[in-house]
Design a protein around this motif. Structure first.
Motif, PDB file in Angstrom:
ATOM      1  N   ALA A 443      -7.046  -5.451   9.021  1.00 26.50           N
ATOM      2  CA  ALA A 443      -8.316  -4.997   8.444  1.00 26.50           C
ATOM      3  C   ALA A 443      -8.198  -3.577   7.923  1.00 26.50           C
ATOM      4  O   ALA A 443      -8.662  -3.253   6.825  1.00 26.50           O
ATOM      5  CB  ALA A 443      -9.421  -5.092   9.502  1.00 26.50           C
ATOM      6  N   ILE A 444      -7.556  -2.701   8.712  1.00 19.99           N
ATOM      7  CA  ILE A 444      -7.374  -1.309   8.294  1.00 19.99           C
ATOM      8  C   ILE A 444      -6.499  -1.244   7.047  1.00 19.99           C
ATOM      9  O   ILE A 444      -6.771  -0.492   6.098  1.00 19.99           O
ATOM     10  CB  ILE A 444      -6.750  -0.484   9.433  1.00 19.99           C
ATOM     11  N   MET A 445      -5.433  -2.043   7.055  1.00 22.29           N
ATOM     12  CA  MET A 445      -4.515  -2.034   5.921  1.00 22.29           C
ATOM     13  C   MET A 445      -5.235  -2.449   4.646  1.00 22.29           C
ATOM     14  O   MET A 445      -5.030  -1.873   3.578  1.00 22.29           O
ATOM     15  CB  MET A 445      -3.342  -2.975   6.202  1.00 22.29           C
ATOM     16  N   PHE A 446      -6.102  -3.436   4.764  1.00 23.43           N
ATOM     17  CA  PHE A 446      -6.830  -3.894   3.588  1.00 23.43           C
ATOM     18  C   PHE A 446      -7.806  -2.836   3.092  1.00 23.43           C
ATOM     19  O   PHE A 446      -7.846  -2.511   1.900  1.00 23.43           O
ATOM     20  CB  PHE A 446      -7.582  -5.190   3.917  1.00 23.43           C
ATOM     21  N   LEU A 447      -8.614  -2.283   4.008  1.00 29.63           N
ATOM     22  CA  LEU A 447      -9.624  -1.319   3.599  1.00 29.63           C
ATOM     23  C   LEU A 447      -9.001  -0.011   3.107  1.00 29.63           C
ATOM     24  O   LEU A 447      -9.554   0.667   2.250  1.00 29.63           O
ATOM     25  CB  LEU A 447     -10.584  -1.042   4.749  1.00 29.63           C
ATOM     26  N   ALA A 448      -7.846   0.337   3.682  1.00 25.39           N
ATOM     27  CA  ALA A 448      -7.206   1.592   3.297  1.00 25.39           C
ATOM     28  C   ALA A 448      -6.637   1.519   1.886  1.00 25.39           C
ATOM     29  O   ALA A 448      -6.625   2.527   1.163  1.00 25.39           O
ATOM     30  CB  ALA A 448      -6.102   1.947   4.285  1.00 25.39           C
ATOM     31  N   SER A 449      -6.166   0.307   1.487  1.00 27.43           N
ATOM     32  CA  SER A 449      -5.579   0.217   0.151  1.00 27.43           C
ATOM     33  C   SER A 449      -5.623  -1.213  -0.372  1.00 27.43           C
ATOM     34  O   SER A 449      -4.615  -1.922  -0.371  1.00 27.43           O
ATOM     35  CB  SER A 449      -4.137   0.728   0.172  1.00 27.43           C
ATOM     36  N   PRO A 450      -6.777  -1.677  -0.822  1.00 27.45           N
ATOM     37  CA  PRO A 450      -6.844  -3.027  -1.398  1.00 27.45           C
ATOM     38  C   PRO A 450      -5.994  -3.161  -2.653  1.00 27.45           C
ATOM     39  O   PRO A 450      -5.588  -4.255  -3.005  1.00 27.45           O
ATOM     40  CB  PRO A 450      -8.334  -3.198  -1.707  1.00 27.45           C
ATOM     41  N   TRP A 451      -5.722  -2.014  -3.300  1.00 26.54           N
ATOM     42  CA  TRP A 451      -4.906  -2.039  -4.516  1.00 26.54           C
ATOM     43  C   TRP A 451      -3.500  -2.583  -4.237  1.00 26.54           C
ATOM     44  O   TRP A 451      -2.941  -3.323  -5.047  1.00 26.54           O
ATOM     45  CB  TRP A 451      -4.834  -0.632  -5.112  1.00 26.54           C
ATOM     46  N   LYS A 452      -2.916  -2.231  -3.088  1.00 25.87           N
ATOM     47  CA  LYS A 452      -1.566  -2.704  -2.755  1.00 25.87           C
ATOM     48  C   LYS A 452      -1.545  -4.234  -2.632  1.00 25.87           C
ATOM     49  O   LYS A 452      -0.586  -4.895  -3.032  1.00 25.87           O
ATOM     50  CB  LYS A 452      -1.089  -2.065  -1.458  1.00 25.87           C
ATOM     51  N   ILE A 453      -2.610  -4.769  -2.046  1.00 26.29           N
ATOM     52  CA  ILE A 453      -2.679  -6.226  -1.920  1.00 26.29           C
ATOM     53  C   ILE A 453      -2.892  -6.870  -3.287  1.00 26.29           C
ATOM     54  O   ILE A 453      -2.302  -7.900  -3.610  1.00 26.29           O
ATOM     55  CB  ILE A 453      -3.808  -6.623  -0.942  1.00 26.29           C
ATOM     56  N   TRP A 454      -3.720  -6.236  -4.119  1.00 21.69           N
ATOM     57  CA  TRP A 454      -3.968  -6.737  -5.480  1.00 21.69           C
ATOM     58  C   TRP A 454      -2.674  -6.844  -6.272  1.00 21.69           C
ATOM     59  O   TRP A 454      -2.475  -7.796  -7.033  1.00 21.69           O
ATOM     60  CB  TRP A 454      -4.959  -5.817  -6.182  1.00 21.69           C
ATOM     61  N   GLU A 455      -1.797  -5.913  -6.094  1.00 23.04           N
ATOM     62  CA  GLU A 455      -0.561  -5.856  -6.868  1.00 23.04           C
ATOM     63  C   GLU A 455       0.602  -6.610  -6.211  1.00 23.04           C
ATOM     64  O   GLU A 455       1.728  -6.545  -6.711  1.00 23.04           O
ATOM     65  CB  GLU A 455      -0.148  -4.395  -7.085  1.00 23.04           C
ATOM     66  N   THR A 456       0.347  -7.301  -5.103  1.00 27.20           N
ATOM     67  CA  THR A 456       1.427  -8.037  -4.436  1.00 27.20           C
ATOM     68  C   THR A 456       2.021  -9.056  -5.395  1.00 27.20           C
ATOM     69  O   THR A 456       1.301  -9.912  -5.917  1.00 27.20           O
ATOM     70  CB  THR A 456       0.904  -8.746  -3.179  1.00 27.20           C
ATOM     71  N   PRO A 457       3.334  -9.013  -5.644  1.00 24.08           N
ATOM     72  CA  PRO A 457       3.946  -9.982  -6.557  1.00 24.08           C
ATOM     73  C   PRO A 457       4.191 -11.324  -5.852  1.00 24.08           C
ATOM     74  O   PRO A 457       4.086 -11.434  -4.636  1.00 24.08           O
ATOM     75  CB  PRO A 457       5.271  -9.313  -6.932  1.00 24.08           C
TER      76      PRO A 457
END
Length: 520
Positions: A443-457
């Motif tokens: 949850a923390i990882m998502f809220l801290a940087s949703p952009w990283k998840i968005w760009e997951t290849p």
């Protein structure tokens, strides 16, 4: 002098007796020895693996024997059988069969009984035939009582349904266990029909027929009735129902393949009580399908591929007739890139992360307390239902009119089903598993940087982008072909990370966010 011709008749009550006990083989051997001692020439042997109760014309072996006699009306045969109980175990049909042989001038001889045509002999024969009928009915009653008692203990006793098999377990006897891969097929059929993936039972039938090893009926073809039987069988929910034994939604000892919720959805779909299902294919290559809408008409954009210059090109476009943007396409990379820029702005500061961690910890403890409270209330409700059922049973016993009994029985069935649903809900109210840190980290990882998840290849990128949009945005994204994406309403957790709001409001929003994240 002509040697008398004999016909041997053998019978066991089931296929199991035929294969396990060598019943037919031993009977035939004894009868052949008897014929040899008498000097008879054995012309034929007719076996049966049917119960002795009921009409003898339902026994294939006996029907074949009588047909054999009819085909040779001028021959006089001796019919030999091992025991009087092998002849018939029903007094009425015993004497009907006796008359059938008299009509064909066939003489009966039994190894353990001497037929006598005198009145005294007929009386003795009647006593023996009635005794056989009594034993058969007593055995049937005993078997029924044992089956009912085992069913009441939560053990299914009938033929294993498709998707299950029986397995012997120490101290428990034979119990149903999932029979893969058939169990997986049954589960997928239920869930597919409940979700709308399968629109009709005919589609479920075709799904089953796609597996060559799926049990079929009637010349290798699956009947529609069998599909209905599967989709309406409560056994797959882990419960046992039996009209014969008066058992309604009893929690079984076997593992369920589906939830009661899924089962109920299937029944609603069969009854036509559900809304139109969602579109089956929402686009495996378009992350904004159903999320981005036309800024001019507010209708969700469609997606499609076009061919040109030796390749395929992905586009979004508005297909609402009368809209000023009708038919005008937008490249997929452009629109998803613009939305990605909005996601990139969702970056909280460190102090907000610390605040969020404290809130999540409160949520975690609140969940534990909520689960315990829900279990307590569910137990109280189960107790109330049991008392209601006991009261209805008392009314049935004391009922002055038989007409009211079915009404009480219907109420009991509904209450038993309610108990089953409540028990399943109690299981879902289990306390959170795992440590707080294990659940907090994603949850923390998502809220801290949703952009990283968005760009997951990779192949999972579309599903991950959908997850980000679901959790980060509160409304659909309005997109204009010329002006780009209009800023949507951001979900509350991301708003709260910038400005500390009312703790109670923030707590509730974060609790819902954590629930959705775990479900996703």
């Amino acid at each position: 002098m002509n040697t008398p011709k004999a016909i041997i008749y053998c019978r066991v009550s089931s296929k199991g007796q035929e294969t396990d006990g060598h019943g037919l083989e031993s009977q035939e051997t004894r009868c052949r020895q008897y014929a040899k001692a008498k000097g008879y020439d054995v012309a034929a042997v007719f076996p049966d693996t049917m119960t002795g109760g009921g009409s003898f014309m339902k026994r294939p072996g006996m029907v074949a024997l009588l047909s054999f006699l009819d085909a040779q009306p001028n021959e006089k045969f001796v019919i030999i059988f091992d025991d009087l109980k092998r002849f018939a175990r029903d007094r009425e049909f015993h004497f009907r069969l006796r008359q059938a042989f008299r009509d064909r001038q066939a003489r009966l001889e039994c190894l353990n009984f001497s037929f006598d045509e005198t009145p005294e002999g007929e009386f003795v024969e009647t006593i023996f035939a009635a005794q056989g009928q009594l034993e058969r009915k007593q055995n049937a009653r005993q078997v029924s009582q044992k089956m009912k008692a085992r069913m009441q203990s939560g053990y299914f006793v009938h033929r294993a349904p498709v998707g299950y098999r029986y397995e012997a377990q120490k101290g428990r006897g034979k119990i149903l266990v999932p029979n893969a891969p058939l169990s997986d097929i049954i589960r997928e059929a239920f869930e597919g029909y409940a979700s709308g993936r399968f629109q009709t039972q005919a589609e479920v039938k075709r799904f089953f027929e796609g597996f060559t090893y799926f049990p079929h009926l009637k010349k290798g073809r699956l009947t529609q009735q069998r599909v209905t039987d599967i989709l309406t069988h409560p056994i797959y929910t882990g419960h046992i129902c039996s009209e014969n034994y008066g058992i309604n939604w009893l929690k079984g000892q076997h593992d369920p393949l589906i939830s009661l919720e899924t089962f109920d959805k299937v029944q609603e779909r069969r009854a036509g009580k559900v809304k139109a299902p969602k579109r089956k294919n929402i686009g495996d290559t378009f992350a904004l399908r159903g999320i981005a809408c036309c800024a001019a008409c507010d209708v969700p954009l469609r997606s499609s591929f076009t061919r040109g210059n030796g390749g395929q090109y992905a586009y979004y476009l508005c297909q609402t007739k009368g809209c000023e943007a009708y038919g005008k396409s937008i490249k997929r990379d452009k629109i998803e890139g613009d939305v990605g820029e909005i996601i990139k702005t969702l970056q909280p500061n460190p102090s907000a992360i610390r605040m969020m961690t404290d809130m999540f910890r409160q949520i975690w403890e609140a969940r534990r307390a909520q689960a315990a409270s829900a279990k307590t209330e569910a137990k109280k409700e189960l107790s109330r239902i049991d008392k209601r059922i006991d009261a209805l049973l008392g009314r049935i016993v004391n009922a002055q009119s038989d007409a009211i009994v079915p009404v009480y029985e219907g109420e009991i069935v509904a209450l038993e089903r309610g108990k089953a649903i409540l028990a399943e809900q109690m299981q879902k109210q289990a306390e959170p598993k795992g440590s707080f840190e294990e659940k907090l980290e994603p949850a923390i990882m998502f809220l801290a940087s949703p952009w990283k998840i968005w760009e997951t290849p990779g192949s999972a990128q579309v599903n991950l982008r959908r997850l980000v949009l679901k959790l980060a945005l509160k409304t659909r994204i309005k997109y204009c072909r010329n002006d780009g994406a209009r800023t949507p309403e951001i979900a509350f957790p991301f708003k709260s990370l910038g400005v500390v709001s009312d703790p109670k409001v923030c707590f509730g929003a974060l609790e819902q966010f954590l629930f959705e994240l775990n479900c996703a």
